[in-house]
Design a protein around this motif. Sequence first.
Motif, PDB file in Angstrom:
ATOM      1  N   ASP A  38      39.825  49.357  68.451  1.00  0.00           N
ATOM      2  CA  ASP A  38      39.279  50.243  67.420  1.00  0.00           C
ATOM      3  C   ASP A  38      40.399  51.002  66.708  1.00  0.00           C
ATOM      4  OD1 ASP A  38      36.746  49.373  68.012  1.00  0.00           O
ATOM      5  OD2 ASP A  38      36.160  51.205  69.093  1.00  0.00           O
ATOM      6  N   LYS A  39      41.375  51.465  67.472  1.00  0.00           N
ATOM      7  CA  LYS A  39      42.515  52.162  66.867  1.00  0.00           C
ATOM      8  C   LYS A  39      43.254  51.236  65.903  1.00  0.00           C
ATOM      9  CE  LYS A  39      43.311  55.157  70.846  1.00  0.00           C
ATOM     10  NZ  LYS A  39      44.252  55.592  71.887  1.00  0.00           N
ATOM     11  N   ARG A  40      43.473  50.012  66.344  1.00  0.00           N
ATOM     12  CA  ARG A  40      44.173  49.036  65.490  1.00  0.00           C
ATOM     13  C   ARG A  40      43.372  48.762  64.212  1.00  0.00           C
ATOM     14  NH1 ARG A  40      45.095  45.259  69.055  1.00  0.00           N
ATOM     15  NH2 ARG A  40      47.149  46.035  69.574  1.00  0.00           N
ATOM     16  N   ALA A  41      42.055  48.643  64.336  1.00  0.00           N
ATOM     17  CA  ALA A  41      41.209  48.380  63.169  1.00  0.00           C
ATOM     18  C   ALA A  41      41.255  49.546  62.174  1.00  0.00           C
ATOM     19  CB  ALA A  41      39.777  48.121  63.612  1.00  0.00           C
ATOM     20  N   ILE A  42      41.196  50.766  62.678  1.00  0.00           N
ATOM     21  CA  ILE A  42      41.256  51.938  61.802  1.00  0.00           C
ATOM     22  C   ILE A  42      42.602  52.004  61.095  1.00  0.00           C
ATOM     23  CG2 ILE A  42      41.329  54.469  61.757  1.00  0.00           C
ATOM     24  CD1 ILE A  42      39.223  54.348  64.080  1.00  0.00           C
ATOM     25  N   LEU A  43      43.685  51.822  61.849  1.00  0.00           N
ATOM     26  CA  LEU A  43      45.021  51.897  61.242  1.00  0.00           C
ATOM     27  C   LEU A  43      45.266  50.750  60.270  1.00  0.00           C
ATOM     28  CD1 LEU A  43      47.070  53.077  64.343  1.00  0.00           C
ATOM     29  CD2 LEU A  43      46.535  54.412  62.278  1.00  0.00           C
ATOM     30  N   ALA A  44      44.788  49.566  60.608  1.00  0.00           N
ATOM     31  CA  ALA A  44      44.958  48.427  59.694  1.00  0.00           C
ATOM     32  C   ALA A  44      44.199  48.668  58.392  1.00  0.00           C
ATOM     33  CB  ALA A  44      44.490  47.138  60.363  1.00  0.00           C
ATOM     34  N   ALA A  45      42.996  49.225  58.494  1.00  0.00           N
ATOM     35  CA  ALA A  45      42.246  49.550  57.279  1.00  0.00           C
ATOM     36  C   ALA A  45      42.983  50.605  56.470  1.00  0.00           C
ATOM     37  CB  ALA A  45      40.849  50.046  57.658  1.00  0.00           C
ATOM     38  N   TRP A  46      43.503  51.620  57.146  1.00  0.00           N
ATOM     39  CA  TRP A  46      44.229  52.702  56.483  1.00  0.00           C
ATOM     40  C   TRP A  46      45.445  52.152  55.741  1.00  0.00           C
ATOM     41  CZ3 TRP A  46      44.680  57.840  59.668  1.00  0.00           C
ATOM     42  CH2 TRP A  46      44.941  58.923  58.816  1.00  0.00           C
ATOM     43  N   ALA A  47      46.063  51.133  56.295  1.00  0.00           N
ATOM     44  CA  ALA A  47      47.255  50.536  55.678  1.00  0.00           C
ATOM     45  C   ALA A  47      46.919  49.608  54.513  1.00  0.00           C
ATOM     46  CB  ALA A  47      48.044  49.760  56.733  1.00  0.00           C
ATOM     47  N   SER A  48      45.669  49.186  54.420  1.00  0.00           N
ATOM     48  CA  SER A  48      45.308  48.191  53.410  1.00  0.00           C
ATOM     49  C   SER A  48      45.400  48.749  51.996  1.00  0.00           C
ATOM     50  CB  SER A  48      43.905  47.650  53.663  1.00  0.00           C
ATOM     51  OG  SER A  48      42.940  48.603  53.265  1.00  0.00           O
ATOM     52  N   ASP A  49      45.568  47.853  51.050  1.00  0.00           N
ATOM     53  CA  ASP A  49      45.630  48.236  49.639  1.00  0.00           C
ATOM     54  C   ASP A  49      44.324  48.870  49.164  1.00  0.00           C
ATOM     55  OD1 ASP A  49      48.219  47.357  49.421  1.00  0.00           O
ATOM     56  OD2 ASP A  49      47.693  45.439  48.494  1.00  0.00           O
ATOM     57  N   PHE A  50      43.231  48.601  49.851  1.00  0.00           N
ATOM     58  CA  PHE A  50      41.945  49.175  49.474  1.00  0.00           C
ATOM     59  C   PHE A  50      42.010  50.704  49.461  1.00  0.00           C
ATOM     60  CE2 PHE A  50      37.617  50.670  50.204  1.00  0.00           C
ATOM     61  CZ  PHE A  50      36.912  49.938  49.264  1.00  0.00           C
ATOM     62  N   TYR A  51      42.831  51.280  50.355  1.00  0.00           N
ATOM     63  CA  TYR A  51      42.950  52.732  50.471  1.00  0.00           C
ATOM     64  C   TYR A  51      44.193  53.287  49.778  1.00  0.00           C
ATOM     65  CZ  TYR A  51      39.007  52.353  53.549  1.00  0.00           C
ATOM     66  OH  TYR A  51      37.765  52.087  54.040  1.00  0.00           O
ATOM     67  N   ALA A  52      44.843  52.475  48.964  1.00  0.00           N
ATOM     68  CA  ALA A  52      45.988  52.962  48.184  1.00  0.00           C
ATOM     69  C   ALA A  52      45.506  53.986  47.165  1.00  0.00           C
ATOM     70  CB  ALA A  52      46.682  51.803  47.483  1.00  0.00           C
ATOM     71  N   VAL A  53      46.317  55.012  46.973  1.00  0.00           N
ATOM     72  CA  VAL A  53      45.999  56.038  45.985  1.00  0.00           C
ATOM     73  C   VAL A  53      46.339  55.487  44.602  1.00  0.00           C
ATOM     74  CG1 VAL A  53      46.595  58.369  45.201  1.00  0.00           C
ATOM     75  CG2 VAL A  53      46.437  57.874  47.659  1.00  0.00           C
ATOM     76  N   ASN A  54      45.427  55.676  43.664  1.00  0.00           N
ATOM     77  CA  ASN A  54      45.655  55.190  42.295  1.00  0.00           C
ATOM     78  C   ASN A  54      46.988  55.705  41.752  1.00  0.00           C
ATOM     79  OD1 ASN A  54      43.252  53.786  42.159  1.00  0.00           O
ATOM     80  ND2 ASN A  54      42.133  55.479  41.244  1.00  0.00           N
ATOM     81  N   SER A  55      47.751  54.798  41.178  1.00  0.00           N
ATOM     82  CA  SER A  55      49.050  55.086  40.558  1.00  0.00           C
ATOM     83  C   SER A  55      50.112  55.539  41.554  1.00  0.00           C
ATOM     84  CB  SER A  55      48.917  56.134  39.444  1.00  0.00           C
ATOM     85  OG  SER A  55      48.012  55.700  38.460  1.00  0.00           O
ATOM     86  N   LYS A  56      49.819  55.472  42.852  1.00  0.00           N
ATOM     87  CA  LYS A  56      50.792  55.847  43.894  1.00  0.00           C
ATOM     88  C   LYS A  56      50.677  54.851  45.046  1.00  0.00           C
ATOM     89  CE  LYS A  56      50.660  60.657  42.619  1.00  0.00           C
ATOM     90  NZ  LYS A  56      50.427  62.027  43.021  1.00  0.00           N
ATOM     91  N   PRO A  57      51.158  53.638  44.854  1.00  0.00           N
ATOM     92  CA  PRO A  57      50.926  52.581  45.842  1.00  0.00           C
ATOM     93  C   PRO A  57      51.561  52.821  47.212  1.00  0.00           C
ATOM     94  CG  PRO A  57      52.460  51.852  44.161  1.00  0.00           C
ATOM     95  CD  PRO A  57      51.932  53.176  43.714  1.00  0.00           C
ATOM     96  N   ALA A  58      52.478  53.757  47.316  1.00  0.00           N
ATOM     97  CA  ALA A  58      53.091  54.047  48.616  1.00  0.00           C
ATOM     98  C   ALA A  58      52.250  55.016  49.442  1.00  0.00           C
ATOM     99  CB  ALA A  58      54.493  54.619  48.429  1.00  0.00           C
ATOM    100  N   LEU A  59      51.156  55.513  48.873  1.00  0.00           N
ATOM    101  CA  LEU A  59      50.290  56.454  49.585  1.00  0.00           C
ATOM    102  C   LEU A  59      48.949  55.825  49.884  1.00  0.00           C
ATOM    103  CD1 LEU A  59      50.934  59.760  47.580  1.00  0.00           C
ATOM    104  CD2 LEU A  59      51.972  59.040  49.739  1.00  0.00           C
ATOM    105  N   ARG A  60      48.372  56.223  51.008  1.00  0.00           N
ATOM    106  CA  ARG A  60      47.057  55.760  51.426  1.00  0.00           C
ATOM    107  C   ARG A  60      46.201  56.962  51.786  1.00  0.00           C
ATOM    108  NH1 ARG A  60      49.396  51.930  49.782  1.00  0.00           N
ATOM    109  NH2 ARG A  60      49.434  49.830  50.612  1.00  0.00           N
ATOM    110  N   GLN A  61      44.916  56.886  51.449  1.00  0.00           N
ATOM    111  CA  GLN A  61      43.989  57.938  51.856  1.00  0.00           C
ATOM    112  C   GLN A  61      42.701  57.311  52.353  1.00  0.00           C
ATOM    113  OE1 GLN A  61      43.296  61.215  49.182  1.00  0.00           O
ATOM    114  NE2 GLN A  61      42.497  62.423  50.886  1.00  0.00           N
TER     115      GLN A  61
END
Length: 102
Positions: A38-61
């Motif tokens: 579960d931890k791996r799934a949450i972190l992998a999702a957090w790292a995905s481009d789906f959670y990239a901040v608009n106009s700031k690809p190095a950030l995830r939310q």
Amino acid sequence: MQQSIDNAVSMGPTALMQGMQFRRPFDVVTAPFLSIDDKRAILAAWASDFYAVNSKPALRQLAGTPRPVSIDEVQSALTELGRRYALEAAASTGVVSPTCRA
């Protein structure tokens, strides 16, 4: 169709978190009530481009987090989770790999 896919992706980590709030990726690593998978799934999702901040690809939310974090921080948490898992696996088998150091 795309809306359904986006909804499923966005709900994935939220379903695993079940009301828990994480401020930083390392909070996921140290959460005692989540399995390693579960931890791996949450972190992998957090790292995905789906959670990239608009106009700031190095950030995830991730939904429910107070502010964006760097992709480097998420990747460091994934690396630490892998290290801890390797140490746990080695301890349970009694075999210590040269790459598994505390």
